[in-house]
Write an enzyme that holds these catalytic residues in place. Structure first.
Site, PDB file in Angstrom:
ATOM      1  CB  ALA A  31     -43.591 -17.553 -32.804  1.00 17.35           C
ATOM      2  N   GLY A  49     -43.299 -22.746 -33.393  1.00 16.85           N
ATOM      3  CA  GLY A  49     -41.884 -22.446 -33.604  1.00 16.85           C
ATOM      4  C   GLY A  49     -40.978 -23.301 -32.734  1.00 16.85           C
ATOM      5  CD  GLU A  52     -42.264 -23.756 -37.604  1.00 17.70           C
ATOM      6  OE1 GLU A  52     -42.438 -22.813 -36.812  1.00 17.70           O
ATOM      7  OE2 GLU A  52     -42.522 -23.700 -38.823  1.00 17.70           O
ATOM      8  CD  GLU A  88     -47.267 -23.150 -36.004  1.00 19.21           C
ATOM      9  OE1 GLU A  88     -47.842 -24.255 -35.908  1.00 19.21           O
ATOM     10  OE2 GLU A  88     -46.048 -23.002 -35.813  1.00 19.21           O
TER      11      GLU A  88
HETATM   12  C1  3H9 Z   1     -45.794 -20.021 -33.886  1.00 19.42           C
HETATM   13  O1  3H9 Z   1     -45.003 -20.632 -33.217  1.00 19.42           O
HETATM   14  C2  3H9 Z   1     -45.520 -19.529 -35.263  1.00 19.42           C
HETATM   15  C3  3H9 Z   1     -44.301 -20.146 -35.900  1.00 19.42           C
HETATM   16  O2  3H9 Z   1     -44.636 -21.282 -36.666  1.00 19.42           O
HETATM   17  C4  3H9 Z   1     -43.686 -19.234 -36.936  1.00 19.42           C
HETATM   18  C5  3H9 Z   1     -42.957 -18.063 -36.495  1.00 19.42           C
HETATM   19  C6  3H9 Z   1     -42.150 -17.443 -37.581  1.00 19.42           C
HETATM   20  N1  3H9 Z   1     -46.459 -16.482 -26.949  1.00 19.42           N
HETATM   21  O3  3H9 Z   1     -51.456 -21.368 -21.530  1.00 19.42           O
HETATM   22  P1  3H9 Z   1     -50.881 -20.939 -20.243  1.00 19.42           P
HETATM   23  C7  3H9 Z   1     -48.346 -17.123 -22.222  1.00 19.42           C
HETATM   24  S1  3H9 Z   1     -47.302 -19.620 -33.272  1.00 19.42           S
HETATM   25  C8  3H9 Z   1     -46.602 -15.600 -25.960  1.00 19.42           C
HETATM   26  O4  3H9 Z   1     -51.783 -20.462 -19.189  1.00 19.42           O
HETATM   27  P2  3H9 Z   1     -50.152 -23.639 -19.526  1.00 19.42           P
HETATM   28  C9  3H9 Z   1     -49.816 -17.067 -21.870  1.00 19.42           C
HETATM   29  O5  3H9 Z   1     -50.427 -15.949 -22.462  1.00 19.42           O
HETATM   30  C10 3H9 Z   1     -47.298 -20.181 -31.615  1.00 19.42           C
HETATM   31  N2  3H9 Z   1     -47.144 -15.911 -24.759  1.00 19.42           N
HETATM   32  O6  3H9 Z   1     -49.922 -22.082 -19.612  1.00 19.42           O
HETATM   33  C11 3H9 Z   1     -49.758 -16.980 -20.367  1.00 19.42           C
HETATM   34  O7  3H9 Z   1     -49.413 -15.656 -20.018  1.00 19.42           O
HETATM   35  P3  3H9 Z   1     -49.868 -14.993 -18.652  1.00 19.42           P
HETATM   36  C12 3H9 Z   1     -47.594 -21.621 -31.532  1.00 19.42           C
HETATM   37  C13 3H9 Z   1     -47.534 -17.165 -24.579  1.00 19.42           C
HETATM   38  O8  3H9 Z   1     -49.051 -24.168 -18.681  1.00 19.42           O
HETATM   39  C14 3H9 Z   1     -48.582 -17.871 -20.028  1.00 19.42           C
HETATM   40  O9  3H9 Z   1     -47.783 -17.936 -21.213  1.00 19.42           O
HETATM   41  N3  3H9 Z   1     -47.657 -22.007 -30.158  1.00 19.42           N
HETATM   42  C15 3H9 Z   1     -47.418 -18.141 -25.573  1.00 19.42           C
HETATM   43  O10 3H9 Z   1     -51.558 -23.938 -19.197  1.00 19.42           O
HETATM   44  C16 3H9 Z   1     -48.965 -19.260 -19.618  1.00 19.42           C
HETATM   45  O11 3H9 Z   1     -49.802 -19.841 -20.604  1.00 19.42           O
HETATM   46  C17 3H9 Z   1     -48.810 -22.076 -29.476  1.00 19.42           C
HETATM   47  O12 3H9 Z   1     -49.873 -21.807 -29.981  1.00 19.42           O
HETATM   48  C18 3H9 Z   1     -46.842 -17.761 -26.807  1.00 19.42           C
HETATM   49  N4  3H9 Z   1     -46.663 -18.625 -27.811  1.00 19.42           N
HETATM   50  O13 3H9 Z   1     -49.948 -24.163 -21.008  1.00 19.42           O
HETATM   51  C19 3H9 Z   1     -48.702 -22.549 -28.045  1.00 19.42           C
HETATM   52  N5  3H9 Z   1     -47.913 -19.307 -25.097  1.00 19.42           N
HETATM   53  O14 3H9 Z   1     -49.241 -15.819 -17.568  1.00 19.42           O
HETATM   54  C20 3H9 Z   1     -49.564 -21.747 -27.157  1.00 19.42           C
HETATM   55  C21 3H9 Z   1     -48.303 -19.061 -23.839  1.00 19.42           C
HETATM   56  O15 3H9 Z   1     -49.333 -13.617 -18.749  1.00 19.42           O
HETATM   57  N6  3H9 Z   1     -49.384 -22.049 -25.769  1.00 19.42           N
HETATM   58  N7  3H9 Z   1     -48.094 -17.770 -23.519  1.00 19.42           N
HETATM   59  O16 3H9 Z   1     -51.366 -15.045 -18.672  1.00 19.42           O
HETATM   60  C22 3H9 Z   1     -49.956 -23.123 -25.155  1.00 19.42           C
HETATM   61  O17 3H9 Z   1     -50.601 -23.941 -25.775  1.00 19.42           O
HETATM   62  C23 3H9 Z   1     -49.822 -23.215 -23.663  1.00 19.42           C
HETATM   63  O18 3H9 Z   1     -49.382 -21.987 -23.194  1.00 19.42           O
HETATM   64  C24 3H9 Z   1     -48.846 -24.298 -23.161  1.00 19.42           C
HETATM   65  C25 3H9 Z   1     -48.691 -24.150 -21.614  1.00 19.42           C
HETATM   66  C26 3H9 Z   1     -49.422 -25.682 -23.474  1.00 19.42           C
HETATM   67  C27 3H9 Z   1     -47.507 -24.170 -23.778  1.00 19.42           C
END
Ligand code: 3H9
Length: 686
Positions: A61, A100, A103, A123
């Site tokens: 999400a 998400g 999901e 999450e």
């Molecule tokens: C969820 O999904 C809830 C659902 O169950 C229910 C909903 C109803 N959103 O980490 P990076 C941005 S909860 C917005 O350096 P990498 C991050 O801020 C979510 N922004 O890249 C950064 O921005 P900026 C569950 C996001 O290649 C840029 O993307 N998901 C999100 O080292 C690059 O990020 C997670 O917790 C996001 N969800 O790693 C996953 N994610 O360039 C969280 C990232 O402006 N994300 N950004 O500074 C990660 O673990 C890593 O970003 C990922 C890539 C492994 C994907």
């Protein structure tokens, strides 16, 4: 276009393109929903492949939308729409399918992935539970045990393991989309498996839930989300699909607005912002492909291990052959222990060791890209090391000091090409602790500072830029904290009461237990140096303990007594007598847990504000990261600066004023007063 559709014969390929990580913004949810509608209405389409452009599959999400009112189409509705599509959907996963994003794949009939991909429901790390059916569909796909493990820890699973666990149907080695299209065609020739919503949840053994609750509670400490996630999986196992979905959604929405979730979101964004400081945007870092460490003690060996963990070849330099051997033995012990704990395989441990060369000869450093000095904290010793390094290394080799308290400007004085010098302050044990303070001198080239940040990324550490002052960010706050802990004792609190209060707040250890573990001698040594400089550090009780060689666990006693072979702290009559003597002119106050925590935390926040005011830290969130990753401040509290804002800065100011009136703290600094007036610390305070 966030969603585009292409045709490969009777298979439609839906491609998501929402950089940087394909997060499920409202526009993307709408795009996917519309695609499902359109493809269902198209009789020539027999199956749908869902793939993503860019570096990853859908990473979840859009966390940035969590503070705002939810906008339709809601994610659970989108997943349900894909699940009941008339044609089967096949998720083609590369990078990470998280939260998400995973999901959405659970709404698909099949999941395939490249071998480097991972899937997970992280999450809980954001203080929430999956909110789009993850806790309800996952046990139907891979069983309750796997689901409980994944949703309560948030740990992602690599593709091969995911395949073994039944989370994905196939690992695709070559072209992902082509492989997914081929799987789609093959699937059309066979009866389709049931959608996950229509599958049963396998029964669990008796006592499973009670045992799981115990394990999860012990691991989560005071975090709410993991136990809530467990409750959701349990509901999925015990109730019908719709009831479980409603329960999960309700839990998700309740947690989303919680203070813990707000704190964890703050840390999530702070950590990501930290790796890319805007002041270094567009600067190309010097390359680091090889490294050397000077000094093979606990710190040097830990740093060398961290460098090896990132696959860099490492040269370890020591004074004489005996010291080289001891340094290599320290490294062997680190890798041996990592293998024993199952963190790495024994082969990997041997491979890491094989990548280290021990030597006494600086000439061996003629071609390394980075040298980190980790010798004794003595200015002359360090200067001598850097004079030798400046002569032995290439002009474009980065020279770094790991000093904790000395002034890097003075260490660097007189070295040739000072633009290649900077401070890289690791925390012990350096192979484990996530924090890396990066300390430029006035002469450090931006490309060298950027290389410090690039190194942190390679080592999987959190980099925080710190200005030069006594203790940089972390140890400067630590000094204040220790002084506060002594003030508490002088005004009627006891070491166990202070330690218990800070543990109750969420720290892994209280200040006195922590000092006993780390040793009181280093701080005593620093106080001596500070006094020699004309400063007046406050530690009347610690000074007396050190005078009678009570240095902590290692000397059988510090703030507490330790019988031989036992690390359980026992009350010490000697210490109680010293406290009583030192406290005779102090007022005795009544202390409960909250008041003790305030007396430690409020001055910590005040020091954080003065660290911001003088530019030692560039962002309040950097101070939070330092405390969380270097000192065990509870992540779910968001760090001291976030905690202060969540409490209300005006309340913090008022309480600090009260402490100041009682002689227990300094009054609020100007920047804290200003932040209270403006309702927050602005990141522009540079
Ligand atoms: C969820 O999904 C809830 C659902 O169950 C229910 C909903 C109803 N959103 O980490 P990076 C941005 S909860 C917005 O350096 P990498 C991050 O801020 C979510 N922004 O890249 C950064 O921005 P900026 C569950 C996001 O290649 C840029 O993307 N998901 C999100 O080292 C690059 O990020 C997670 O917790 C996001 N969800 O790693 C996953 N994610 O360039 C969280 C990232 O402006 N994300 N950004 O500074 C990660 O673990 C890593 O970003 C990922 C890539 C492994 C994907």
């Amino acid at each position: 276009m966030t969603v585009s559709i292409e045709r490969q014969g009777e298979i439609a390929v839906v491609t998501v393109n929402n950089p940087p990580v394909n997060a499920l913004s409202q526009a993307l949810r709408q795009g996917l929903f519309d695609a499902a509608e359109a493809l269902d209405a198209d009789p020539s389409v027999k199956a749908v492949v869902l793939a993503c452009a860019g570096r990853t599959f859908i990473a979840g999400a859009d966390v940035g939308e969590f503070g705002k009112p939810p906008m339709p189409p809601h994610l659970p509705d989108l997943v349900a729409r894909i699940e009941r599509a008339a044609k089967p959907w096949i998720a083609a996963i590369h990078g990470s399918a998280l939260g998400g994003g995973f999901e959405v794949t659970l709404g698909c009939r099949f999941r395939v992935a490249v071998s480097s991909a991972s899937v997970g429901l992280p999450e809980v790390r954001l203080g929430i539970v999956p909110g789009a059916g993850g806790t309800v569909r996952l046990p139907r796909l891979a069983g309750v045990e796997t689901a409980v493990d994944m949703v309560t820890t948030g740990t992602p699973v690599g593709a091969r393991k995911a395949h073994e666990a039944g989370l994905i149907d196939a690992v695709i080695e070559d072209d992902l989309v082509a492989g997914a299209v081929a799987s789609a065609r093959a699937a059309l020739d066979r009866p389709l498996p049931d959608a996950l919503r229509d599958r049963p949840v396998a029964a669990v053994a008796e006592g499973f839930w009670e045992a799981a609750a115990k394990t999860v509670a012990a691991r989560a400490k005071r975090e709410e989300a993991p136990l809530s996630a467990l409750a959701c999986v349990r509901r999925a196992a015990e109730a019908d699909f719709e009831t479980a979905i409603a329960f999960e959604r309700e839990t998700f929405l309740a947690l989303r607005g919680s203070p813990q979730a707000a704190a964890l979101r703050h840390v999530f964004f702070a950590e990501r912002a930290a790796t890319r400081p805007p002041e270094l945007a567009g600067v190309t870092p010097w390359t680091i492909r090889s490294a050397a460490v000077i000094g093979g003690g606990t710190m040097g060996a830990g740093i060398a291990a961290a460098l090896r963990d990132a696959s860099l070849p490492v040269i370890l330099v020591e004074r004489d052959d005996g010291a080289v051997e001891r340094g290599l033995a320290n490294l062997r012990a680190i890798f041996h222990s990592a293998a024993k704990r199952g963190r790495i395989s024994t082969d990997a441990a041997a491979e890491r060791m094989a990548g280290i060369t021990g030597t006494t000869d600086y000439a061996a450093l003629s071609d390394v890209d980075l040298v980190i000095e980790a010798v004794f904290e003595d200015l002359d010793v360090k200067r001598d090391v850097f004079a030798r390094l400046a002569a032995a290394c290439r002009d474009n080799a980065i020279l770094a000091t790991n000093t904790s308290y000395l002034d890097p400007e003075r260490i660097a004085e007189g070295i040739r090409r000072p633009e290649r010098f900077l401070g890289l302050h690791f925390f012990s044990p350096a192979q484990m602790m996530k924090l890396l303070e990066i300390i430029p001198t006035r002469a450090s080239a931006p490309e060298v500072v950027a290389a410090g940040f690039a190194l942190a990324r390679m080592l999987n550490k959190i980099p925080v830029r710190a200005g030069i002052c006594d203790g940089f960010i972390g140890n400067r706050i630590l000094k204040v904290t220790r002084a506060q802990a002594e003030r508490l004792l002088l005004s009627g609190a006891t070491p166990p009461a202070v330690d218990a209060a800070m543990r109750a707040f969420g720290l892994p250890m209280g200040p006195f237990e922590a000092q006993d573990l780390g040793g009181l001698d280093i701080a005593a040594f620093q106080r001596k140096a500070a006094r020699a400089r004309g400063e007046t550090p406050f530690a009347p009780i610690a000074d007396r303990l050190c005078a009678i060689e009570r240095f902590g666990q290692k000397s059988g006693g510090g703030w507490y007594d330790y019988p031989p072979g036992d690390r359980t702290p026992r009350l010490s009559e000697t210490v109680a007598a010293i406290i009583a003597e030192e406290a005779k002119d102090w007022p005795r106050l009544d202390w409960d847990e909250d008041a003790i925590a305030d007396c430690i935390l409020l001055p910590m926040i005040n020091e954080g504000a003065s660290i911001l005011a003088d530019g030692t830290a560039l962002r309040a969130s950097d101070i939070d990261l330092v405390k969380i990753h270097g000192y065990g401040f509870p992540r779910w509290r968001g760090g001291p600066m976030h905690y202060a804002q969540a409490q209300g800065l005006d309340k913090v100011v008022e309480a600090l004023n009260t402490l100041a009136t009682e002689g227990l703290a300094d009054p609020p600094c100007d920047l804290l007063l200003e932040a209270a007036r403006h309702g927050g610390f602005s990141d522009a305070s540079r």
